[in-house]
Motif scaffolding. Structure first.
Motif, short mmCIF file in Angstrom:
data_model
loop_
_atom_site.label_atom_id
_atom_site.label_comp_id
_atom_site.label_asym_id
_atom_site.label_seq_id
_atom_site.Cartn_x
_atom_site.Cartn_y
_atom_site.Cartn_z
N MET A 20 0.83 -1.21 0.00
CA MET A 20 0.00 0.00 0.00
C MET A 20 0.86 1.26 0.00
O MET A 20 0.44 2.30 -0.50
N ASP A 42 11.54 2.37 6.23
CA ASP A 42 11.00 1.01 6.11
C ASP A 42 12.01 0.06 6.74
O ASP A 42 13.22 0.26 6.57
N ASN A 133 -10.14 5.56 2.82
CA ASN A 133 -10.25 6.04 1.44
C ASN A 133 -11.53 5.61 0.75
O ASN A 133 -11.95 6.23 -0.22
#
Ligand SMILES: NC(=O)c1ccc[n+]([C@@H]2O[C@H](COP(=O)([O-])OP(=O)(O)OC[C@H]3O[C@@H](n4cnc5c(N)ncnc54)[C@H](O)[C@@H]3O)[C@@H](O)[C@H]2O)c1
Length: 346
Positions: A20, A42, A133
């Motif tokens: 995502m 990350d 969303n």
């Protein structure tokens, strides 16, 4: 709250550049009018550097740890697109450094962590926005408009079906508990609230793992909801469903006083008939093209909330009612009783 000039770009740290995270990168953060990505984070090397290259973030501003990024880079906000259990860790770090937070759904792994995030945002006087969303999907906005305009009268009761055989090979969803309820039904709980304009007051849920399911835990569920004005709403789903699929918004039937409103995949329609089914007509309703994708809309809302100091529609405190309904579902399914959402959220 410190307000930012509408012209200056806000400085964003994007955490999580996996599945995502890439969608955020491609749909919103790489070319935002409101934000400049000043650092990426990350724990895995490959997405970190791939994402960093794509976002033109130099190697010295790519980090494996948000705390390190916050020490070394000046920023205004954090976007976290990481597994749910990480969201609270990132929110703690960001609010402690005076930054705003946009988090992917579900807001957190547990309700206590979600409440803590809302409290920390309020204490720091910073914005917390949750990426719901699906609210921005044009078919859902169309259903909401049809209900608001009462095209077939007032809502009496509703139903939502979600059937998709999703492939999550290698993802955290394969092993997590209640994958459909926690990771997907959060969208549907939020959509039921946003579409009807009512909170979910009470939940009874039964979850199960179909014999053919490829998930370790329950991919199927049946839920009976009571909205805060007493309106009944039912919801049923299977994330390992083979056969006819519904689409990610689900298929909807909103039963109103003079007819019914439907969403079947992306097709919206309104049906009317007289008593005993006489003169039945069902008319399609145009669903407009999306003005922008959901991530771009959320990023715009996030910037607006930061600049105005006013909470976004999908703020953390609003989201407690959507996540609260999901958590009520987990308690209900586990204890086989109905659960009052307000008892959890308040
Ligand atoms: N709104 C939507 O439509 C939608 C769709 C899919 C996923 N999601 C949500 O997005 C989030 C991420 O899901 P995904 O599918 O991208 O998962 P993913 O596993 O593909 O990616 C998660 C990334 O986060 C990284 N990560 C893990 N721990 C981290 C940490 N402590 N710090 C920094 N990075 C870390 C991983 O290395 C990975 O690259 C979840 O909350 C999920 O529910 C939302």
């Amino acid at each position: 709250m410190a307000q930012h000039s509408p012209r200056e770009k806000l400085r964003l740290i994007q955490c999580g550049l996996g599945g995502m995270g890439k969608a955020w990168r491609d749909n919103a953060t790489a070319a935002s009018d409101d934000f400049e990505v000043v650092a990426v984070v990350d724990v895995a090397e490959k997405p970190l550097h791939e994402g960093g290259e794509h976002l033109k973030v130099p190697p010295e501003r790519r980090f494996s740890d948000l705390a390190d990024a916050l020490r070394k880079v000046e920023a205004d906000a954090v976007l976290t697109v990481t597994p749910p259990a990480v969201h609270v860790q990132h929110a703690k770090l960001a609010f402690a450094s005076g930054l705003h937070v946009l988090t992917e759904k579900p807001i957190a792994d547990e309700l206590e962590n979600a409440k803590l995030m809302v409290k920390l945002a309020a204490d720091a006087d910073k914005q917390l926005v949750v990426a719901q969303n699906y609210r921005y999907h044009p078919p859902m906005q169309t259903l909401r408009r049809l209900l608001d305009e009462q095209v077939v009268g007032a809502l009496g009761h509703g139903h939502l079906d979600f059937y998709i055989g999703a492939d999550f090979t290698g993802s955290f969803r394969e092993a997590m508990k209640f994958p459909l309820l926690l990771d997907m039904a959060i969208h549907h709980m939020d959509l039921i609230r946003a579409t009807t304009g009512r909170n979910i007051a009470r939940v009874f849920a039964q979850t199960f793992n179909p014999s053919w399911s490829w998930y370790r835990h329950h991919a199927g569920l049946k839920m009976l909801l009571e909205l805060d004005d007493g309106t009944p709403f039912s919801y049923s789903g299977d994330w390992s469903a083979l056969g006819r699929e519904t689409g990610w918004n689900g298929n909807w039937r909103l039963q109103c006083a003079q007819g019914s409103i439907h969403l079947d995949k992306a097709k919206a329609s309104v049906a009317r008939c007289g008593k005993w089914g006489k003169n039945e007509v069902e008319e399609p309703v145009d669903v407009p093209e999306a003005a922008a994708n959901g991530q771009a809309m959320l990023l715009r809302d996030f910037a607006e909330a930061i600049r105005s100091g006013k909470p976004a529609a999908t703020s953390g405190s609003d989201n407690l009612w959507s996540f609260g309904a999901v958590v009520a579902g987990v308690i209900s399914a586990t204890q086989r009783r109905s659960v009052v959402v307000g008892d959890l959220v308040k």
